[in-house]
Design a protein around this motif. Sequence first.
Motif, mmCIF file in Angstrom:
data_model
loop_
_atom_site.group_PDB
_atom_site.id
_atom_site.type_symbol
_atom_site.label_atom_id
_atom_site.label_comp_id
_atom_site.label_asym_id
_atom_site.label_seq_id
_atom_site.Cartn_x
_atom_site.Cartn_y
_atom_site.Cartn_z
ATOM 1 N N ASP A 88 0.842 -1.194 0.000
ATOM 2 C CA ASP A 88 0.000 0.000 0.000
ATOM 3 C C ASP A 88 0.882 1.250 0.000
ATOM 4 N N ILE A 89 1.346 1.632 -1.191
ATOM 5 C CA ILE A 89 2.208 2.796 -1.335
ATOM 6 C C ILE A 89 1.450 3.852 -2.136
ATOM 7 N N PHE A 90 1.233 5.005 -1.516
ATOM 8 C CA PHE A 90 0.566 6.116 -2.192
ATOM 9 C C PHE A 90 1.647 7.009 -2.806
ATOM 10 N N GLU A 91 1.780 6.983 -4.109
ATOM 11 C CA GLU A 91 2.791 7.793 -4.797
ATOM 12 C C GLU A 91 2.164 9.104 -5.241
ATOM 13 N N TYR A 92 2.693 10.204 -4.714
ATOM 14 C CA TYR A 92 2.138 11.509 -5.068
ATOM 15 C C TYR A 92 3.223 12.412 -5.632
ATOM 16 N N GLY A 93 2.892 13.042 -6.755
ATOM 17 C CA GLY A 93 3.781 14.007 -7.386
ATOM 18 C C GLY A 93 2.966 15.124 -7.999
ATOM 19 N N ARG A 94 3.648 16.119 -8.529
ATOM 20 C CA ARG A 94 2.948 17.300 -9.043
ATOM 21 C C ARG A 94 2.058 16.977 -10.238
ATOM 22 N N GLU A 95 2.292 15.790 -10.853
ATOM 23 C CA GLU A 95 1.467 15.399 -11.994
ATOM 24 C C GLU A 95 0.137 14.786 -11.561
ATOM 25 N N LYS A 96 -0.021 14.517 -10.261
ATOM 26 C CA LYS A 96 -1.231 13.877 -9.753
ATOM 27 C C LYS A 96 -2.306 14.913 -9.407
ATOM 28 N N ASP A 97 -3.541 14.470 -9.433
ATOM 29 C CA ASP A 97 -4.678 15.299 -9.039
ATOM 30 C C ASP A 97 -4.546 15.647 -7.557
ATOM 31 N N PHE A 98 -4.714 16.939 -7.238
ATOM 32 C CA PHE A 98 -4.547 17.382 -5.857
ATOM 33 C C PHE A 98 -5.540 16.695 -4.926
ATOM 34 N N ALA A 99 -6.697 16.300 -5.462
ATOM 35 C CA ALA A 99 -7.700 15.636 -4.620
ATOM 36 C C ALA A 99 -7.170 14.327 -4.057
ATOM 37 N N LEU A 100 -6.228 13.694 -4.769
ATOM 38 C CA LEU A 100 -5.650 12.447 -4.276
ATOM 39 C C LEU A 100 -4.886 12.660 -2.977
ATOM 40 N N LEU A 101 -4.260 13.824 -2.864
ATOM 41 C CA LEU A 101 -3.492 14.094 -1.644
ATOM 42 C C LEU A 101 -4.394 14.046 -0.425
ATOM 43 N N ASN A 102 -5.593 14.555 -0.560
ATOM 44 C CA ASN A 102 -6.551 14.518 0.549
ATOM 45 C C ASN A 102 -6.850 13.087 0.974
ATOM 46 N N ASP A 103 -7.080 12.218 -0.018
ATOM 47 C CA ASP A 103 -7.370 10.816 0.302
ATOM 48 C C ASP A 103 -6.164 10.135 0.929
ATOM 49 N N TYR A 104 -4.981 10.425 0.380
ATOM 50 C CA TYR A 104 -3.765 9.793 0.897
ATOM 51 C C TYR A 104 -3.494 10.224 2.340
ATOM 52 N N CYS A 105 -3.675 11.516 2.623
ATOM 53 C CA CYS A 105 -3.407 12.024 3.969
ATOM 54 C C CYS A 105 -4.401 11.471 4.989
ATOM 55 N N LYS A 106 -5.568 11.118 4.535
ATOM 56 C CA LYS A 106 -6.575 10.550 5.424
ATOM 57 C C LYS A 106 -6.180 9.155 5.894
ATOM 58 N N ASP A 107 -5.569 8.372 4.977
ATOM 59 C CA ASP A 107 -5.342 6.952 5.255
ATOM 60 C C ASP A 107 -3.901 6.596 5.613
ATOM 61 N N ALA A 108 -2.955 7.489 5.375
ATOM 62 C CA ALA A 108 -1.534 7.140 5.520
ATOM 63 C C ALA A 108 -1.171 6.784 6.953
ATOM 64 N N ASP A 109 -0.321 5.770 7.086
ATOM 65 C CA ASP A 109 0.254 5.392 8.382
ATOM 66 C C ASP A 109 1.656 5.960 8.566
ATOM 67 N N PHE A 110 2.258 6.429 7.460
ATOM 68 C CA PHE A 110 3.608 7.012 7.497
ATOM 69 C C PHE A 110 3.748 7.877 6.251
ATOM 70 N N VAL A 111 4.416 9.021 6.408
ATOM 71 C CA VAL A 111 4.612 9.935 5.277
ATOM 72 C C VAL A 111 6.099 10.158 5.039
ATOM 73 N N PHE A 112 6.548 9.861 3.815
ATOM 74 C CA PHE A 112 7.874 10.268 3.345
ATOM 75 C C PHE A 112 7.673 11.501 2.475
ATOM 76 N N HIS A 113 8.044 12.666 3.000
ATOM 77 C CA HIS A 113 7.860 13.914 2.254
ATOM 78 C C HIS A 113 9.167 14.266 1.535
#
Length: 369
Positions: free
Chosen positions: A27-52
Amino acid sequence: MKILVTGAKGFIGKNLVAELNNRKYTDIFEYGREKDFALLNDYCKDADFVFHLAGVNRPKDQSEFMDENYGFTSTLLETLKKHQNNCPVMISSSIQANIDNPYGLSKKAGEELLFEYSYQTGAKALVYRFPNVFGKWCKPNYNSAVATFCHNIAHDLPITVNDPSVLMNLIYIDDVIEELINGLNGNENKVGDFCEVPVTHSITLGEIVNLINSFKQSRKERSVPDMSDPFTKKLYSTYLSYLPRDNFSYDLNMNVDDRGSFTEFIKTPERGQVSVNISKPGITKGNHWHHTKNEKFLVVSGNGVIRFRKIDSDKIIEYFVSGDKLEVVDIPTGYTHNIENLGNTDMVTIMWANEFFDPEKPDTYYLEV
């Protein structure tokens, strides 16, 4: 465990995601500037750890440093706070955070933002001030001198070294990833308020360039670098990743005659020389002995016999060898020896010698077994 990686397509991010996959994190949420910003909201809701890991190094306008390195960090932390997600957050900062320039100031601001967020929420904060990171997949002509040197030298392009005596503090990407995964598992290497990659290397720009040039030359000389030196080993692996796609292979010089061929493969001052010997059916090679030069023979294809005779004895010793049963035969000093192909096809033998062939001092004396 659900893991959010921002900047997942960047140098460190790509290496991190690849190794997380290797270690069966699914379960790896890959986020970059090419992704829809709405995805970040979903990822931040469910993440157990964040590598920024997201950030900019060479923007078109210097104002983008603060917008991206500070602004996006603020957005990320606010989104986590909105969902009351107090999972651990790792942030990639830089040793330049102590320097008064736009990039350093933006990194410093991102650090302070995370420390304040940690104080307010109780979330664990892992702040890494990375020095220069090198390794595969790093973009040349961007933010890494090592990547630029490797790419340009491999592609026969010019390089610029203004001051070869400049001392570089470097960390290797695999060591970075190992430490980040340690942090994921709660075993980060913490020194004071910050976390550090424990394995670092200090070397001058001039020494780096000399090493990379030697790597390029080694293909012509059939040599390999001294892999006992950790930095050389890591830099060599990095250099190979920048080879042109049509230049992965290089030719060897085959010494061919009616008996078969003999080809030097690898030469090292510390560990001797490896060669490939091909013998035609019925051919015997050798019938010589050495004072100090010693060898190892390994038949990998075909069938044959290796014969020995101590130079002051009439007794002949025979070892029958075959590619069907791999075994190494040591060639001792003071014994004349030969190898004969007993089969109907070419016999291929890997030969190791403890030293390079020196035509001025061959240490090879003809004597029939």
